[in-house]
Design an enzyme around this catalytic site. Structure first.
Site, short mmCIF file in Angstrom:
data_model
loop_
_atom_site.label_atom_id
_atom_site.label_comp_id
_atom_site.label_asym_id
_atom_site.label_seq_id
_atom_site.Cartn_x
_atom_site.Cartn_y
_atom_site.Cartn_z
CB SER A 73 42.33 44.21 40.47
OG SER A 73 41.95 42.99 40.39
CG HIS A 104 42.91 41.20 35.68
ND1 HIS A 104 44.44 40.49 36.71
CD2 HIS A 104 42.69 41.59 37.20
CE1 HIS A 104 44.56 41.30 37.98
NE2 HIS A 104 42.99 41.41 38.59
CG HIS A 126 41.13 36.41 39.52
ND1 HIS A 126 40.92 37.21 38.58
CD2 HIS A 126 41.18 36.77 40.74
CE1 HIS A 126 41.71 38.34 38.95
NE2 HIS A 126 41.89 37.90 39.81
CE1 TYR A 128 36.10 36.55 38.77
CE2 TYR A 128 38.27 36.79 40.67
CZ TYR A 128 37.32 37.35 40.04
OH TYR A 128 38.46 38.54 39.35
CD GLU A 129 38.68 35.63 36.02
OE1 GLU A 129 39.23 36.03 34.18
OE2 GLU A 129 40.28 35.51 36.32
CB ALA A 156 43.45 44.42 44.26
CG MET A 259 38.60 37.76 45.28
SD MET A 259 36.69 38.66 44.29
CE MET A 259 36.05 39.60 45.65
CB SER A 260 44.32 36.18 43.48
OG SER A 260 44.95 37.32 43.84
CG ASN A 283 38.06 47.15 49.82
OD1 ASN A 283 39.19 46.42 48.72
ND2 ASN A 283 37.48 46.07 50.48
CG HIS A 299 36.66 45.72 39.89
ND1 HIS A 299 38.08 44.47 40.53
CD2 HIS A 299 37.25 45.77 39.31
CE1 HIS A 299 38.53 44.01 39.78
NE2 HIS A 299 38.04 45.06 39.25
O1 LIG Z 1 43.74 39.61 41.03
P1 LIG Z 1 43.84 40.64 42.38
O2 LIG Z 1 43.69 39.39 43.54
O3 LIG Z 1 44.67 41.08 43.08
O4 LIG Z 1 42.00 41.01 42.04
C1 LIG Z 1 41.59 40.96 43.37
C2 LIG Z 1 40.65 40.21 43.85
C3 LIG Z 1 39.28 40.58 42.52
O5 LIG Z 1 39.52 39.76 41.46
C4 LIG Z 1 38.48 42.17 42.45
C5 LIG Z 1 37.97 41.78 43.47
O6 LIG Z 1 37.79 43.89 43.20
O7 LIG Z 1 40.10 42.49 43.15
N1 LIG Z 2 37.39 39.43 48.89
C1 LIG Z 2 37.84 40.60 48.69
N2 LIG Z 2 38.98 40.53 48.17
C2 LIG Z 2 39.13 41.92 47.86
N3 LIG Z 2 40.43 42.78 46.92
C3 LIG Z 2 40.39 44.09 46.66
N4 LIG Z 2 39.60 44.17 47.72
C4 LIG Z 2 38.88 43.26 48.10
C5 LIG Z 2 37.81 43.24 49.45
O1 LIG Z 2 37.38 43.64 50.44
N5 LIG Z 2 37.78 41.22 49.74
#
Ligand SMILES: O=P(O)(O)O[C@@H]1C[C@H](O)[C@@H](CO)O1
Ligand SMILES: Nc1nc2[nH]cnc2c(=O)[nH]1
Length: 329
Positions: A73, A104, A126, A128-129, A156, A259-260, A283, A299
């Site tokens: 991200s 993305h 992802h 969740y999509e 991220a 989340m990835s 964060n 986000h």
């Molecule tokens: O694709 P990533 O894992 O970098 O994205 C993170 C997880 C969620 O898609 C999003 C949450 O802010 O960032």
């Molecule tokens: N699950 C999760 N994904 C993130 N992507 C960026 N920050 C976070 C977070 O705090 N939790």
């Protein structure tokens, strides 16, 4: 085998309709004839379909890239460094999913970086999509059949380790597969041994030489105090975690949560790619209860931090790729 269709009920289309994130008919509508599969019957893509996508990319680019990059991200600028880029919009690639998440872009970029041939996903898929894990990580198999030997995955993530600061980079040396704990894997379904074994081992998934080289590079860049080595965990999302969940993850030894990436790494190791992955800490995750609004991840903040740190992330990646290229020249 054009016209293959994964019927998983997620409503995404990669055809002219370009349905992004709506609920409608399943799979793709790119004008090709389609065979019907359901997620339950066959969540995986047949080898021939992956092969067809890889042919589309290698013929269209005139290249067989050695290094695959997945941009996290807000880290799409990693792909902007690629020279003489051949760009493939996901919508135009047969049987490819589409990106639905802000940050993305949804493009595959093929070209050279520091002398090495590379292909980069500017946008990942992802869970969740609404995509099953096999679909989220299908591009890794496409990379393999394009000739890729090294996977660079970036993400991220929220920092759970209290020593981590926003903007730090955590080199992944292991993961906790929470979706796997819940019985979900990108390797579920029939196994095709042309990709890898039925029961792959995952110890040593993250290449130690690449981690060590990255640490050396970080020292040379003068950012060693912002670099950590740690454990990442992927949750399903899209919601961020509760305090109780974050406490539990910390007790399990998790340093960063996202989340990835995990299912991509599993797929890459299954087909014997060398893996390098890192998390940009966007964060800090609170592991104690408080009324502070600051504790709530969002986000926009994730994207803003990624934008601020993209220069360092790009330099780290490009210098590491240069080392790989020089070592193999
Ligand atoms: O694709 P990533 O894992 O970098 O994205 C993170 C997880 C969620 O898609 C999003 C949450 O802010 O960032
Ligand atoms: N699950 C999760 N994904 C993130 N992507 C960026 N920050 C976070 C977070 O705090 N939790």
């Amino acid at each position: 085998m054009t016209g293959y269709k994964v019927a998983n009920g997620n409503g995404h289309s990669n055809g002219n309709g370009n349905t992004k994130g709506t609920n409608g008919t399943n799979g793709h509508s790119n004008g090709h004839k389609s065979a019907d599969y359901t997620a339950q019957e066959n969540p995986t893509y047949p080898y021939e379909v992956i092969e067809e996508i890889a042919d589309f990319i290698t013929k269209g680019s005139g290249m067989r890239p050695k290094i695959g990059i997945i941009c996290g991200s807000g880290l799409g600028s990693l792909a902007d460094m690629i020279q003489d880029p051949k760009i493939f919009e996901y919508e135009k690639i047969p049987n490819f999913p589409v990106s639905t998440v802000e940050g993305h872009a949804g493009r595959l970029v093929v070209g050279t970086l520091e002398g090495a041939t590379v292909m980069a996903m500017q946008g990942r898929f992802h869970f969740y999509e609404g995509y099953p894990l096999a679909k989220c990580s299908m591009p890794v198999r496409v990379m393999k059949l394009c000739g890729v030997e090294y996977l660079f995955a970036t993400n991220a993530a929220g920092g759970i380790n209290p020593r981590f600061a926003v903007g730090d980079i955590m080199l992944m040396h292991d993961h906790v597969n929470m979706l796997g704990f819940a019985g979900n894997s990108p390797l579920q379904g029939p196994n095709d041994p042309r990709f890898g074994p039925r029961f792959p081992a995952l110890v040593n998934s993250y290449n130690k030489d690449l981690i060590n080289k990255a640490i050396e590079i970080a020292k040379a860049m003068g950012i060693e105090s912002n670099i950590h080595v740690g454990v990442y965990s992927c949750l399903g999302g899209p919601n961020y975690e509760t305090i109780a969940e974050l406490k539990a993850l910390r007790m399990m030894g998790v340093d960063a949560v996202g989340m990835s990436t995990v299912h991509e790494v599993i797929t890459a190791r299954h087909c014997d790619m060398k893996v390098f992955a890192f998390s940009l800490i966007t964060n800090k995750c609170a592991t104690e209860y408080s009324d502070k609004k600051d504790d709530e991840a969002n986000h926009d903040e994730v994207m803003a931090v990624a934008k601020n740190r993209q220069k360092a992330c790009c330099e780290l990646v490009s210098r590491l790729i240069r080392e790989i290229h020089l070592a193999s020249a």
